[in-house]
Each structure stands twice: as structure tokens, then as C-alpha cells.
Design an enzyme around this catalytic site. Structure first.
Site, mmCIF file in Angstrom:
data_model
loop_
_atom_site.group_PDB
_atom_site.id
_atom_site.type_symbol
_atom_site.label_atom_id
_atom_site.label_comp_id
_atom_site.label_asym_id
_atom_site.label_seq_id
_atom_site.Cartn_x
_atom_site.Cartn_y
_atom_site.Cartn_z
ATOM 1 N N GLU A 60 46.603 54.616 42.448
ATOM 2 C CA GLU A 60 47.971 54.174 42.725
ATOM 3 C C GLU A 60 48.977 55.312 42.641
ATOM 4 O O GLU A 60 49.859 55.448 43.493
ATOM 5 C CB GLU A 60 48.381 53.045 41.784
ATOM 6 C CG GLU A 60 47.716 51.701 42.079
ATOM 7 C CD GLU A 60 46.338 51.555 41.468
ATOM 8 O OE1 GLU A 60 45.879 52.501 40.817
ATOM 9 O OE2 GLU A 60 45.719 50.497 41.651
ATOM 10 N N HIS A 129 47.348 41.631 33.428
ATOM 11 C CA HIS A 129 47.422 41.218 34.835
ATOM 12 C C HIS A 129 48.515 40.190 35.098
ATOM 13 O O HIS A 129 48.505 39.531 36.132
ATOM 14 C CB HIS A 129 46.085 40.611 35.281
ATOM 15 C CG HIS A 129 45.030 41.612 35.636
ATOM 16 N ND1 HIS A 129 44.397 42.379 34.710
ATOM 17 C CD2 HIS A 129 44.502 41.966 36.830
ATOM 18 C CE1 HIS A 129 43.503 43.151 35.314
ATOM 19 N NE2 HIS A 129 43.547 42.922 36.602
HETATM 20 C C1 TPP Z 1 44.807 50.367 38.339
HETATM 21 C C2 TPP Z 1 44.141 49.204 38.975
HETATM 22 N N1 TPP Z 1 44.163 49.099 40.318
HETATM 23 C C3 TPP Z 1 43.563 48.057 40.915
HETATM 24 C C4 TPP Z 1 42.948 47.084 40.188
HETATM 25 C C5 TPP Z 1 42.271 45.910 40.867
HETATM 26 N N2 TPP Z 1 40.827 46.083 40.775
HETATM 27 C C6 TPP Z 1 40.129 45.493 39.797
HETATM 28 S S1 TPP Z 1 38.537 45.919 39.829
HETATM 29 C C7 TPP Z 1 38.732 46.889 41.177
HETATM 30 C C8 TPP Z 1 37.538 47.605 41.742
HETATM 31 C C9 TPP Z 1 36.925 48.550 40.778
HETATM 32 O O1 TPP Z 1 35.681 48.951 41.226
HETATM 33 P P1 TPP Z 1 34.689 49.805 40.335
HETATM 34 O O2 TPP Z 1 35.454 50.780 39.506
HETATM 35 O O3 TPP Z 1 33.668 50.368 41.226
HETATM 36 O O4 TPP Z 1 34.039 48.768 39.316
HETATM 37 P P2 TPP Z 1 33.160 47.478 39.651
HETATM 38 O O5 TPP Z 1 34.101 46.352 39.822
HETATM 39 O O6 TPP Z 1 32.350 47.765 40.860
HETATM 40 O O7 TPP Z 1 32.316 47.253 38.439
HETATM 41 C C10 TPP Z 1 40.053 46.860 41.603
HETATM 42 C C11 TPP Z 1 40.572 47.559 42.767
HETATM 43 C C12 TPP Z 1 42.984 47.212 38.781
HETATM 44 N N3 TPP Z 1 42.456 46.281 37.980
HETATM 45 N N4 TPP Z 1 43.576 48.281 38.204
#
Ligand code: TPP
Ligand code: MG
Lengths: 326, 331
Positions: A60, A129
């Protein structure tokens, strides 16, 4: 008039503005191939291609700043934040860079950018959240701040925000994306800075904005059944604020209740209350009341979460206080 | 005396293998039950499951000591259980109940237990990385013998704070083991679409940090590798980064249609299912037979049901809890 959801209204606004101005582009997490985490950008990748509808990494701070730089150099970015909770990562770019650039450069570098996404609590998403950032964002000179709660305002104000030459913070709600309403056909622009008197009454002025204004609408209809008639104002824009609309109403009703999904300390409601006491001092028949979120991080458990947020009951109680009926 | 049994040239231990098998199966059944409870609307919000990724958790956490620290993201129900939090308390937290491990205030994304040194599920992608370095800083500060395990998603590697945290960890030499759970996707976005490198262990190169990459669909591979890696971090008091290649079978959260990947891709990984792989090994070594697998599954399903029953019976938090813990108690 056409009936559509807020989701569709926002999508249409972006679509029309991207058609109108090739310098407008959209970026954010999941906005392109996934059609948006909340499907607001549905179809835009197909229409405009990957040059103008861009999936970003979960960075972000990075992509907000990329947007600011692109805007300084002459483009008109729309930056979608998956939610405003995550935009806190980008506060340095929004507050330290976007908001100050035009001023610091003596007017040489305006930053025509829109940061948009859902704000506030949804349902059982817990403390990290569920934050409503209105007060933090409205506190910063140089940012315009818009908060929408129906499809017509969503479309008309997003189009104006995209055309504005300043950084505009555009606040939406997950809980309202599916809300349907009528939107005028053809070019539909709503000027930034105009509130709306949604319902007219004589006894109490209720001022609200964003998702929680839907709760205020419910309270107003219950009050009508009890014989209390309210002016209900949806501010729509928080900065610059349509204070004249608020003052005119308070001069008529002599009583004001502000309904906000903010923590009460130094909130937007506190600001409005201050302005009312200053400008309408002689007109007031009761102290201004505020219905705010309780000053705690939003808890997960359903029952506790409900207690933490403003509710119809809390609004009814505040109205009783200003009408001395409690 | 009989020669010890070996598998792919590694000496194997029946007890350990059975233990890891049962843990993986427990975590699979737990998450399936959580999934069901969510679809039955026993709770709401988000629900991120670890189904398909069990081998990593079990392989890593079998190597830890009780006084080691673990911190993770929002996908961490079973990591919390592996660190010792009773499953019933994790389930109660899912349902937002008073006997949940975070008193019902945290929910699915925020499991915590100070007692078990599980320092939380965290909801902001990458936010746990600096916290982990802070814990490892404390380990050095107080000359503890612990290490800190910090789980991160693949997509979290693109968050600025993670970069900052890793540089501090490497510069200050603190004992943190960064484990990237590379399940190839961050929500609906394939990692290669948002990342310039083909493998995330390469990020460690930027910090001159020790690193490795493993197949995390096989629990024995994970375990063998982690035994030495955990020992290395403990002994040398410096960070280490492991890229663990894994795969999630379910959506990002329960409500995810999964249109960004093919059914075939999911099935390809399911063929290498970590539980299935270990089951085959156990059978091949004559360590267990079908009857045993069936009996364990039955027993584990019962245990998970009991955890859920406990959660359902647990009362919701008292209304006064809204106001507690905003600030720490005065002492
Ligand atoms: C700073 C932030 N940006 C966006 C989100 C929304 N979000 C939650 S999980 C996620 C994907 C994360 O993927 P990854 O790090 O690969 O972990 P996985 O869910 O695959 O275990 C996103 C974009 C968030 N929680 N925090
Ligand atoms: Mg991932």
C-alpha cells in the site's frame, strides 16, 4: 432514472471517467483480473486493458506513492484501497506527500488523485479490520474527504472526485455495496462540498454521513411514528463541509444530534458540534448530542461488536435527551 | 538387533511419524469443521483455512521447544493449536465466546496465548514481521535460549515493513526464523504477477541472510530440514529465511469462488497431499495399516467435535467486557 447498486454506480463512474480522459487509470490489489475484492471494478480490465487497470502487489505504501508521483507528473490515478484499514500502511504517502505537495511547491505540483475504498466496521472482522478513519483523514489540510451512502451520490461524487485537481479521499462501505437506488441517466455529477437534506422535519436536526446514515434513516422513521419529526442531513462531503446546510436546519429545529461511526474523541462529530455551538449559540434549545462509536477497539464477538457501534436505540435516546423527553 | 528402518535414506522413527500424521489429520479435520461451522453461520467475518498446508506447520512446530515464540498472520488456527493452545479454546475464539483464547475479542484472525508463547494471529499483511524481530531482540536482550518463528505469506513479502524488519534482523543478528508459506497466491493474485523474482528465498540475499527453499507438501522433508535450521538459529542467534513451497486447497477465505486458478491445478497438488504422502510411507514401512488409519480418523473426528461442542456451550463474553483491556491494568 436507472436502478443500480452502489457497487455498480462506482464502477460506472470510473468507467465513464476513464472513457472521458485517457489520463485516468485505476490501480490497487485485485482490481484487474479478480474484478476487485468487492467487485467494484468489474469489467474495467476487459474494457480498458492492463495498461489502465492494474493489479498491484500488497504494497500500500508503495503503490499509493506511485500514484502520487504519477499525479505530480500529470496523470490522474484512482487508487483502490482494499479497505481503509490497509491504507494506514499508506498514510505516509497520503498525509506527508499527497496532502502537502501543492502547498509546499507553491502551487506547482497539484496532486489529482483519488484514494478510494471501504471504511468502517463490516461484521465480525475484529479490531484491525473495522476502523473508521474519518477523523484522521479530515484532520489533514489538503485532503478533500467524501463519504457516500447511496448509488446516486456514489456515482455523482466519484466522477467529481476524479475530475478534481486535489487528492480526494473517497470513503465507501463493504456493507453498502449491494444497496440499490436510483441514479439519473446520462452525465451525473454532484459537486464536492454539498450536503443533502434527505428528510424534512421541525423538531430535531440529525446530521450523519456514510454507512451509519442508514441507521439514522431507520431511527428517523421510528421517531416519525412517535410524533417527532426530524431534518435528516447526509453531509456526503466532510471536507469541505456544507456547514450552511447544518446551520440553517439547526436555526429551524433548535436541536441537533450528530450520528457518526467515529470514536468520539476529536471526531468529525466533535468538529460539527463545535461549529454549531459557535454559529448557532442563540438558536440552541439543548446541548448538541453526539452518537458515536464507543471508544474501544472494535471487538470480534457479535454481541460486543453491536454494543460498540451506534444503533437505532442510541439515536432514539439522544433524541430524547435533546427534546427533554427522557 | 534389527537395523533401524530408513525411508529415502533417512532413519525414521515410528512414534514420530505417527505423531506427525495424527497432528496433520487433526488440523485437517479441525479446519473442515471450522469451514462447516462458518457455512452454518455459527460465526461470521473471515475464515482463512490451512487445508493443504498442514505439513509445514507440523514439520516446523515439532522442532520447537515450549519456550520458543511463534507469531503469524490471519491464517493461523492450527498453528495456534500446534503451539499448545487447546483446540477447544481456538474453536471458542472462532465463535467469539468468552472461553476463546482471546476472550472472544479477537476472532478467527487473532488467536493469542501468552502462556503458550503464541504471539498472535495478525490481520495486517506483513505486520507481524517487525513484531517478530522485536521478540527476537528480547531473546538476545535477556539472553534466552529461545527462537522466534515468524510465518509470512508469499504475498506479504511485498509489504514494506517486512523488508525493513528483515534488514534490522540481519543487521542486529537476532534469532528469528522467517518462514514464507508460499502457497503461490495472495488472495486471487498469483505471486508471479506481483513479484519480480521467481523464488522468494532470494529476498534474503539482499540482507546476506541465511536461507533455503523446501518442498512443504512432505512433512518428513520439512521436519528434517527444520530440525537443523531451528538448531542453527538457536545456536548462532541470527535470522534465517525458509521459503516453504505449499498450496492451499480452499479459497483465500471461505467466501472465495477461486476463479483465478484451474481445478486441474488444485487436483495436481491434491495428488501430493501431505497427509496422503505420509500415510503411504507409514503403510510402506508397516508402521500402520488401514485399520489404524480408520481408527485414528474416527478418534480425531470425535475430538474435533468435542472442541466444537465446548465452543458452542461456552457463554458469550459479558457485556462489561466491551470496556475491559482497552488499557492494561494498573500495577
Ligand atoms: C496491509 C494489508 N493489505 C491487504 C490486506 C488484505 N489481504 C488479506 S490476506 C491478503 C493476501 C495475502 O496473501 P499471502 O501473504 O500470500 O498469504 P495467504 O493468504 O496466501 O496465506 C490480502 C491482500 C491486508 N489484510 N493487509
Ligand atoms: Mg499466499
Amino acid at each position: 432514472m436507472k436502478t443500480m447498486t452502489i457497487r455498480e454506480a462506482l464502477g460506472e463512474a470510473m468507467q465513464e471517467e476513464m472513457e472521458r480522459d485517457p489520463k485516468v487509470f485505476l490501480m490497487g490489489e485485485e482490481v484487474a483480473e479478480y474484478d476487485g475484492a468487492y467487485k467494484v471494478s468489474r469489467g474495467l480490465l476487459k474494457t480498458f486493458g492492463p495498461k489502465r487497470v492494474i493489479d498491484t502487489p500488497i504494497s500500500e505504501g508503495g503503490f499509493a506513492g506511485v500514484g502520487v508521483g504519477a499525479a505530480m507528473a500529470g496523470l490522474r490515478p484512482i487508487v483502490e484501497m482494499m479497505t481503509w484499514n490497509f491504507a494506514i500502511q499508506a498514510f505516509d504517502q497520503i498525509i506527508n506527500h499527497a496532502a502537502k505537495m501543492n502547498y509546499m511547491s507553491g502551487g506547482q505540483f497539484p496532486v489529482p488523485i483519488v484514494f478510494r475504498g471501504p471504511n468502517g466496521a463490516a461484521h465480525m472482522l475484529s479490531a484491525q479490520h473495522s476502523q473508521n478513519l474519518d477523523p484522521l483523514l479530515t484532520n489533514v489540510p489538503g485532503l478533500k474527504v467524501i463519504s457516500v451512502a447511496n448509488p446516486s451520490d456514489a456515482k455523482g461524487l466519484l466522477k467529481s472526485a476524479i475530475r478534481d485537481n486535489n487528492p480526494v479521499v473517497f470513503l465507501e462501505s463493504e456493507m453498502l455495496y449491494a444497496l440499490k437506488g436510483e441514479v439519473p441517466e446520462g452525465e451525473h455529477l454532484i459537486p464536492i462540498g454539498q450536503g443533502k437534506l434527505c428528510q424534512e422535519g421541525n423538531d430535531v436536526t440529525i446530521v450523519s454521513w456514510g454507512k451509519i446514515s442508514r441507521v439514522a434513516i431507520e431511527a428517523v422513521s421510528q421517531l416519525a411514528e412517535q410524533g417527532v419529526s426530524c431534518d435528516l442531513i447526509d453531509l456526503r462531503t466532510l471536507v469541505p463541509m456544507d456547514e450552511a446546510l447544518v446551520f440553517a436546519s439547526v436555526r429551524k429545529t433548535h436541536r441537533a444530534v450528530i450520528v457518526e461511526e467515529n470514536w468520539p474523541f476529536a471526531s468529525v462529530g466533535a468538529q460539527i458540534s463545535d461549529r454549531i455551538q459557535h454559529e448557532c449559540f442563540d438558536d440552541l434549545d439543548a446541548p448538541v448530542e453526539r452518537v458515536s462509536q464507543e471508544p474501544v477497539p472494535v471487538p470480534y464477538s457479535e454481541g460486543l461488536e453491536h454494543l460498540a457501534l451506534p444503533s437505532v436505540d442510541k439515536i432514539l435516546a439522544a433524541v430524547k435527551r435533546v427534546t427533554y423527553k427522557s | 538387533m534389527k537395523a533401524p528402518k530408513t525411508l529415502r535414506n533417512v532413519a525414521v522413527d515410528r512414534e514420530l511419524m505417527v505423531d506427525m500424521y495424527r497432528k496433520m489429520l487433526f488440523f485437517r479435520r479441525f479446519e473442515e469443521r471450522a469451514n462447516l461451522a462458518y457455512t452454518q453461520q455459527k460465526f461470521s467475518g473471515f475464515c482463512h483455512l490451512h487445508i493443504g498446508q498442514e505439513a509445514l506447520n507440523v514439520g516446523v512446530q515439532t522442532c520447537l521447544q515450549p519456550d520458543d515464540y511463534v507469531i503469524s498472520g490471519y491464517r493461523s488456527h492450527t498453528q495456534a493449536i500446534a503451539k499448545g493452545i487447546p483446540a477447544q479454546k481456538v474453536f471458542a475464539e472462532l465463535l467469539g465466546k468468552s472461553e476463546g483464547c482471546s476472550s472472544g475479542k479477537g476472532g478467527s484472525m487473532h488467536m493469542f496465548s501468552k502462556e503458550h508463547r503464541f504471539f498472535g494471529g495478525h490481520g495486517i499483511v506483513g505486520g507481524q514481521a517487525p513484531l517478530a524481530v522485536g521478540m527476537a531482540f528480547k531473546v538476545n536482550y535477556e539472553q534466552e535460549n529461545s527462537i522466534v518463528v515468524c510465518y509470512l505469506g508469499d504475498a506479504a513479502m511485498n509489504q514494506g515493513q517486512v523488508f525493513e524488519a528483515m534488514n534490522i534482523a540481519a543487521t542486529w543478528k537476532v534469532p528469528v526464523l522467517f518462514i514464507i508459506e508460499n502457497n503461490l497466491y495472495g488472495m486471487g493474485t498469483a505471486i508471479h504477477r506481483t513479484t519480480s523474482i521467481d523464488h522468494l528465498y532470494k529476498r534474503a540475499l539482499a540482507f546476506d541472510m541465511k536461507h533455503s527453499m523446501i518442498d512443504a507438501m512432505n512433512v518428513l522433508t520439512v521436519y528434517e530440514h527444520m530440525k537443523s535450521t531451528v538448531a542453527f538459529v538457536r545456536k548462532n542467534k541470527e535470522p534465517f529465511l525458509v521459503e516453504a513451497m505449499t498450496y492451499r486447497y480452499k479459497g483465500h477465505s471461505v467466501s472465495d469462488a477461486g476463479t483465478y486458478r484451474t481445478k486441474e491445478e488444485v487436483e495436481e497438488y491434491q495428488k501430493r497431499d501431505p497427509i496422503l504422502q505420509l500415510q503411504e510411507d507409514l503403510a510402506r514401512l508397516d508402521f500402520a495399516d488401514d485399520d489404524a488409519f480408520k481408527a485414528w480418523d474416527k478418534e480425531i473426528r470425535e475430538q474435533v467435535k468435542e472442541a466444537e461442542a465446548f465452543a458452542e456451550a461456552s457463554p458469550p463474553p459479558d457485556e462489561r467486557e466491551l470496556w475491559t483491556n482497552v488499557f492494561a491494568d494498573e500495577t
